[in-house]
Scaffold this motif. Structure first.
Motif, short mmCIF file in Angstrom:
data_model
loop_
_atom_site.label_atom_id
_atom_site.label_comp_id
_atom_site.label_asym_id
_atom_site.label_seq_id
_atom_site.Cartn_x
_atom_site.Cartn_y
_atom_site.Cartn_z
N PRO A 1 2.04 13.83 5.69
CA PRO A 1 1.37 12.52 5.75
C PRO A 1 2.14 11.55 6.65
CG PRO A 1 1.56 13.29 3.49
CD PRO A 1 2.39 14.23 4.32
N ALA A 2 1.41 10.57 7.15
CA ALA A 2 2.03 9.58 8.03
C ALA A 2 3.12 8.83 7.27
CB ALA A 2 0.98 8.61 8.55
N VAL A 3 4.25 8.60 7.94
CA VAL A 3 5.38 7.88 7.37
C VAL A 3 5.63 6.64 8.20
CG1 VAL A 3 7.85 7.95 6.89
CG2 VAL A 3 6.43 9.95 6.38
N GLY A 4 5.68 5.48 7.53
CA GLY A 4 5.89 4.23 8.23
C GLY A 4 6.83 3.33 7.46
N PRO A 5 6.98 2.09 7.91
CA PRO A 5 7.85 1.15 7.20
C PRO A 5 7.31 0.84 5.80
CG PRO A 5 7.33 0.37 9.42
CD PRO A 5 6.41 1.53 9.14
N LEU B 1 8.03 8.64 -8.56
CA LEU B 1 6.82 8.18 -7.89
C LEU B 1 5.63 8.81 -8.59
CD1 LEU B 1 7.86 8.51 -4.12
CD2 LEU B 1 7.96 6.48 -5.58
N THR B 2 4.76 7.98 -9.13
CA THR B 2 3.61 8.46 -9.89
C THR B 2 2.34 8.13 -9.13
OG1 THR B 2 4.78 8.13 -11.97
CG2 THR B 2 2.40 8.35 -12.09
N ALA C 1 4.80 9.01 0.75
CA ALA C 1 5.75 9.65 1.66
C ALA C 1 6.73 8.63 2.24
CB ALA C 1 4.98 10.35 2.77
N SER C 2 6.25 7.44 2.58
CA SER C 2 7.13 6.42 3.15
C SER C 2 8.16 5.95 2.13
CB SER C 2 6.29 5.24 3.64
OG SER C 2 5.34 5.65 4.61
N LEU C 3 7.72 5.71 0.88
CA LEU C 3 8.66 5.31 -0.16
C LEU C 3 9.70 6.39 -0.42
CD1 LEU C 3 6.23 3.63 -2.72
CD2 LEU C 3 8.13 2.52 -1.56
N MET D 1 10.82 8.74 1.64
CA MET D 1 11.78 8.82 2.73
C MET D 1 12.77 7.67 2.68
SD MET D 1 11.22 11.58 4.41
CE MET D 1 12.12 11.29 5.92
N HIS D 2 12.30 6.47 2.33
CA HIS D 2 13.20 5.32 2.20
C HIS D 2 14.24 5.55 1.12
CE1 HIS D 2 14.41 1.08 2.15
NE2 HIS D 2 14.37 1.18 0.83
N LEU D 3 13.83 6.09 -0.02
CA LEU D 3 14.76 6.32 -1.12
C LEU D 3 15.75 7.44 -0.81
CD1 LEU D 3 12.16 6.03 -4.02
CD2 LEU D 3 14.04 4.45 -3.57
N VAL D 4 15.26 8.51 -0.19
CA VAL D 4 16.15 9.63 0.13
C VAL D 4 17.18 9.21 1.16
CG1 VAL D 4 16.21 11.90 1.22
CG2 VAL D 4 14.52 11.43 -0.55
#
Length: 342
Positions: free
Chosen positions: A187-191, A258-259, A279-281, A283-286
């Motif tokens: 999925p698309a990943v953004g800010p 993440l639910t 997906a964006s959240l 990646m930010h957390l990882v």
């Protein structure tokens, strides 16, 4: 004729018959029109010179077809895929072009990257051409191009065509290429949206504190045989007359669940936005070093951290299909962020 002779003839025809699509170029059309015109004139006049000119043009056409066919035969393409592909983001794809012929080189080979078809029955437009002037027998060459895949999921890499105008440029001979390769589009990943950032910063209390391999001092204790000698605190050991080591605190952040709420079956556009947000959240957390657990309808990825875990979550989101079942989260008490799919 017996069955063996007939079968041998079929095998020979399969080896000799043209395997590719051919169409004339602008110069090729002029050559064909000239050959037809000279043929008509030769029949009407009986002039041997006109017959000779017509025969020369026809021989030129035949030689062009044979040489271009030999050029394309024996060419093999093997896909080279990027490690990660995200929806809506350009990625670098590649293919290894190999000439499997033992003696003959291939000349004027073009790899055409095809765009989408304009409509039913229309020929696909050529988006880009990668040109190889010559490929020696047994040689390989890597060609690369950029492509953007708009939708997440598993896609078969296609839309390639090998063409040549060798030797005279009168005809284009083409062979569609079916690369036996599938690419998984994440999925698309953004800010991350500002309200989500505030939610990440304010929910759940303080970060987890536990023993580990971090930089902060957690405690001083007596030395054990399995301890790293580099952790010995010599000043405290000299003062207490007991060998003392430093016990460090692991660098951790608050783990998050993440639910995914809903199934997304009613609104495909909203579903894709929700999966992209998840997906964006993640990646930010990882990237911040946190642990992430993913729970949704028919979907569960247990708590983990690191780049490998991020790829597992991205794969689950890329292959997600709306379903009625709901995954069960782990019993651990985690900060929870809910993402709506409906």
């Amino acid at each position: 004729m017996g069955p063996a002779v007939i079968e041998a003839g079929r095998r020979r025809w399969r080896r000799l018959r043209p395997r590719h699509t051919t169409w004339p170029t602008r110069d090729g059309w002029w050559c064909l029109f000239a050959a037809v015109g000279l043929g008509v004139a030769a029949v009407n006049t009986g002039n041997n010179l006109v017959y000779l000119l017509c025969a020369m043009l026809l021989a030129l056409i035949v030689v062009s077809g044979v040489l271009s066919e030999l050029t394309l035969r024996g060419l093999r393409l093997t896909a080279v895929l990027p490690d990660e592909v995200y929806a809506g983001r350009a990625a670098l794809f590649g293919a290894i072009v190999a000439n499997a012929k033992r003696r003959r080189a291939s000349h004027s080979v073009a790899i055409e990257i095809l765009g989408p078809r304009a409509g039913p029955g229309r020929r696909a437009a050529v988006a880009r051409v990668l040109y190889l002037p010559q490929l020696e027998a047994g040689a390989e060459r890597l060609v690369t191009w950029e492509a953007t895949l708009a939708a997440r999921g598993c896609h078969r890499l296609s839309g390639l065509r090998i063409t040549t105008r060798f030797p005279f440029g009168l005809f284009v001979k083409a062979a569609p290429v079916g690369l036996d390769a599938e690419v998984l589009v994440f999925p698309a990943v953004g800010p991350v949206a500002p309200d989500r950032l505030r939610q990440l910063g304010g929910a759940g209390g303080a970060a987890t504190r536990r023993r580990g391999r971090g930089d902060d001092l957690r405690n001083l204790r007596q030395y054990r045989p399995e301890d790293d000698p580099r952790l010995i605190h010599w000043r405290s050991s000299a003062k207490a007359q007991v060998l003392t080591v430093r016990e460090l605190e692991e660098d951790t952040t608050l783990d998050t669940r993440l639910t995914l709420d809903g199934t997304g079956a009613g609104d495909p556009a909203r579903l894709e936005r929700g999966l992209s947000e998840a997906a964006s959240l993640m990646m930010h957390l990882v990237r911040a070093g946190g642990g992430v657990e993913l729970v949704g309808p028919g979907l569960f990825v247990p708590l983990g951290r690191g780049r490998g875990h991020a790829r597992r979550i991205l794969t689950a989101l890329a292959l997600y299909e709306p379903g009625p079942a709901r995954g069960a989260g782990s019993p651990a008490a985690l900060r929870e962020i809910r993402i709506s799919l409906d």
